[in-house]
Each structure stands twice: as structure tokens, then as C-alpha cells.
Design an enzyme around this catalytic site. Sequence first.
Site, mmCIF file in Angstrom:
data_model
loop_
_atom_site.group_PDB
_atom_site.id
_atom_site.type_symbol
_atom_site.label_atom_id
_atom_site.label_comp_id
_atom_site.label_asym_id
_atom_site.label_seq_id
_atom_site.Cartn_x
_atom_site.Cartn_y
_atom_site.Cartn_z
ATOM 1 C CG ASP A 11 -10.165 -0.745 6.110
ATOM 2 O OD1 ASP A 11 -9.199 -1.279 6.682
ATOM 3 O OD2 ASP A 11 -11.287 -1.282 6.049
ATOM 4 C CE LYS A 57 -4.070 -1.547 2.670
ATOM 5 N NZ LYS A 57 -4.814 -1.238 3.909
ATOM 6 C CG ASP A 84 -2.997 -7.254 -6.872
ATOM 7 O OD1 ASP A 84 -4.173 -6.857 -6.715
ATOM 8 O OD2 ASP A 84 -2.005 -6.524 -6.679
ATOM 9 N N GLY A 135 -1.682 -9.440 -2.184
ATOM 10 C CA GLY A 135 -3.041 -9.844 -1.802
ATOM 11 C C GLY A 135 -3.731 -10.705 -2.856
HETATM 12 P P1 ITT Z 1 -3.232 -1.828 7.101
HETATM 13 O O1 ITT Z 1 -4.515 -2.051 7.832
HETATM 14 O O2 ITT Z 1 -2.027 -1.731 7.975
HETATM 15 O O3 ITT Z 1 -3.309 -0.677 6.135
HETATM 16 P P2 ITT Z 1 -3.815 -4.401 5.842
HETATM 17 O O4 ITT Z 1 -3.067 -5.240 4.855
HETATM 18 O O5 ITT Z 1 -4.246 -5.058 7.123
HETATM 19 O O6 ITT Z 1 -2.918 -3.101 6.147
HETATM 20 P P3 ITT Z 1 -6.615 -3.910 5.226
HETATM 21 O O7 ITT Z 1 -7.019 -4.162 6.630
HETATM 22 O O8 ITT Z 1 -7.159 -2.696 4.526
HETATM 23 O O9 ITT Z 1 -5.031 -3.768 5.093
HETATM 24 O O10 ITT Z 1 -6.932 -5.199 4.395
HETATM 25 C C1 ITT Z 1 -7.026 -5.122 3.005
HETATM 26 C C2 ITT Z 1 -6.847 -6.482 2.396
HETATM 27 O O11 ITT Z 1 -7.548 -6.456 1.131
HETATM 28 C C3 ITT Z 1 -5.381 -6.736 2.076
HETATM 29 O O12 ITT Z 1 -4.763 -7.472 3.064
HETATM 30 C C4 ITT Z 1 -5.469 -7.483 0.746
HETATM 31 O O13 ITT Z 1 -5.606 -8.853 0.967
HETATM 32 C C5 ITT Z 1 -6.749 -6.949 0.107
HETATM 33 N N1 ITT Z 1 -6.420 -5.884 -0.853
HETATM 34 C C6 ITT Z 1 -6.639 -4.539 -0.707
HETATM 35 N N2 ITT Z 1 -6.176 -3.873 -1.768
HETATM 36 C C7 ITT Z 1 -5.640 -4.791 -2.597
HETATM 37 C C8 ITT Z 1 -4.989 -4.722 -3.842
HETATM 38 O O14 ITT Z 1 -4.751 -3.575 -4.460
HETATM 39 N N3 ITT Z 1 -4.585 -5.868 -4.392
HETATM 40 C C9 ITT Z 1 -4.792 -7.037 -3.788
HETATM 41 N N4 ITT Z 1 -5.373 -7.200 -2.603
HETATM 42 C C10 ITT Z 1 -5.797 -6.077 -1.997
#
Ligand code: ITT
Length: 197
Positions: free
Chosen positions: A70, A13, A156, A154
Site C-alpha cells: 500500500d 507494482k 512518476d 502513477g
Molecule cells: P493495489 O491496491 O491493487 O495494490 P493500487 O494501484 O490501488 O493497487 P494503492 O491503493 O496502494 O495501489 O494506491 C497507490 C497509488 O499511489 C497508486 O495508484 C499510484 O497512483 C501511487 N503510487 C504508489 N507508488 C507509486 C510509484 O512508485 N510511482 C508512482 N505512483 C505511485
Amino acid sequence: MKEIVLATRNDNKIREIKNLLKDINIKFLSLRDFPSFPPVPETATSYTENAQLKASAVSKFTGKLALADDSGLEVDFLQGRPGVLSARYAGEGASDEENNRKLLGELREVPMALRGAAFRCVLALVAPSNKKETVEGECRGVIALEPRGEGGFGYDPLFYLPKFNKTFAELSPEEKNQVSHRAQAAAKLRKIITEYL
Ligand code: ITT
């Protein structure tokens, strides 16, 4: 130069958001620069509340403008699951591979025509005064029958875009940043950040 703290430790991210907003004259820090910041439990049931929780906590801790992301994957056939629980779909601390395997399992024998899905991203910008701004972006695609590609993170490798005949993981970082849910949200946020500066 003004600073914004990205309220995440997710390096993927951080990389994507920095690239999406690189033309703005601002220095980006992240939680990598604040190792003592404690984890924020993501207790809310909406992306907006979770993003605001994360950004507010980081803005309070650092005294700086904070930006949280998020995001999640919403699969039509699963009535929008995994949604806000995308990171922990296969259980607390699950790896991307485990989450992807669970998703493929839940969609076993579901035909391509019924495998529509959307990635959703909410970005929350919170100032030390606690003033909040929230924007949202969405990108629609189809859940592939098997993982393809090495890029991204993730889900992707499973997120297939018929227009490109590629998954998100097969796009270059620049291509993903032109069409992704995060790109849509960042485009809206750019105007707001510029007004703050
Ligand atoms: P932070 O809360 O620290 O930002 P996190 O990875 O825990 O990091 P989230 O709680 O927002 O983030 O979870 C989002 C999930 O959704 C992430 O772990 C991915 O599996 C998926 N995801 C979000 N954006 C994505 C993307 O661009 N490509 C692939 N998967 C994505």
C-alpha cells in the site's frame, strides 16, 4: 520452491516488486493467477492497515504466504494529501493522468521551494497462520511544474529528484528500483522473507 502471492493486480507494482526481490529463491504469483479473488475494499485510514487487509485476505483465499503493497504520495504543501487516497485522488476509478492533472492544479503558482513531497510504501507479509510482518520505505522529492518522462506509472512523471535532475518517469526501471520508496521497503523485507524460507 516456496511461493509468495503478490496481493495486487497493479502490473507496475508486480513488475517492480519482482525485480526488487529477484535474487531470493522464491516463485512469485499475483492476483493475475487468481482471477476469481474478489476486490478488497481499502477501508482503512493507514497504509499499514490497508496493506495488512489486502495481504490477509489473499493469504486466507490462497492458503499461501501473501505480500501486499500500500503506497501513496504525500505533498508537504497539501499537509500530506493525497496520502492513502492517492489512487482515487481525482475520484473513484480516476486515471493516472487525471490524478496528475488534479495535483498540478492544486499546486498552481506554488514555487519549487514549497513543492516538497514524499512517496511512502508499506509492504505487509502475511502467512496462512495470520502471522504478520510490516515494513515501510520513504523517498523524498519535489513535485515538478509539468510532467516529464515516459517510464514508471502513477505520479512518476511529476516526482522530481534534484539529485538526478530527473523525474521518476525519466529514470530507468533499474535506477528507480535503487532509490524508490518501494526499494527501501523491499530491502527491509528481504531479511524477513529469508528467515521465513
Ligand atoms: P493495489 O491496491 O491493487 O495494490 P493500487 O494501484 O490501488 O493497487 P494503492 O491503493 O496502494 O495501489 O494506491 C497507490 C497509488 O499511489 C497508486 O495508484 C499510484 O497512483 C501511487 N503510487 C504508489 N507508488 C507509486 C510509484 O512508485 N510511482 C508512482 N505512483 C505511485
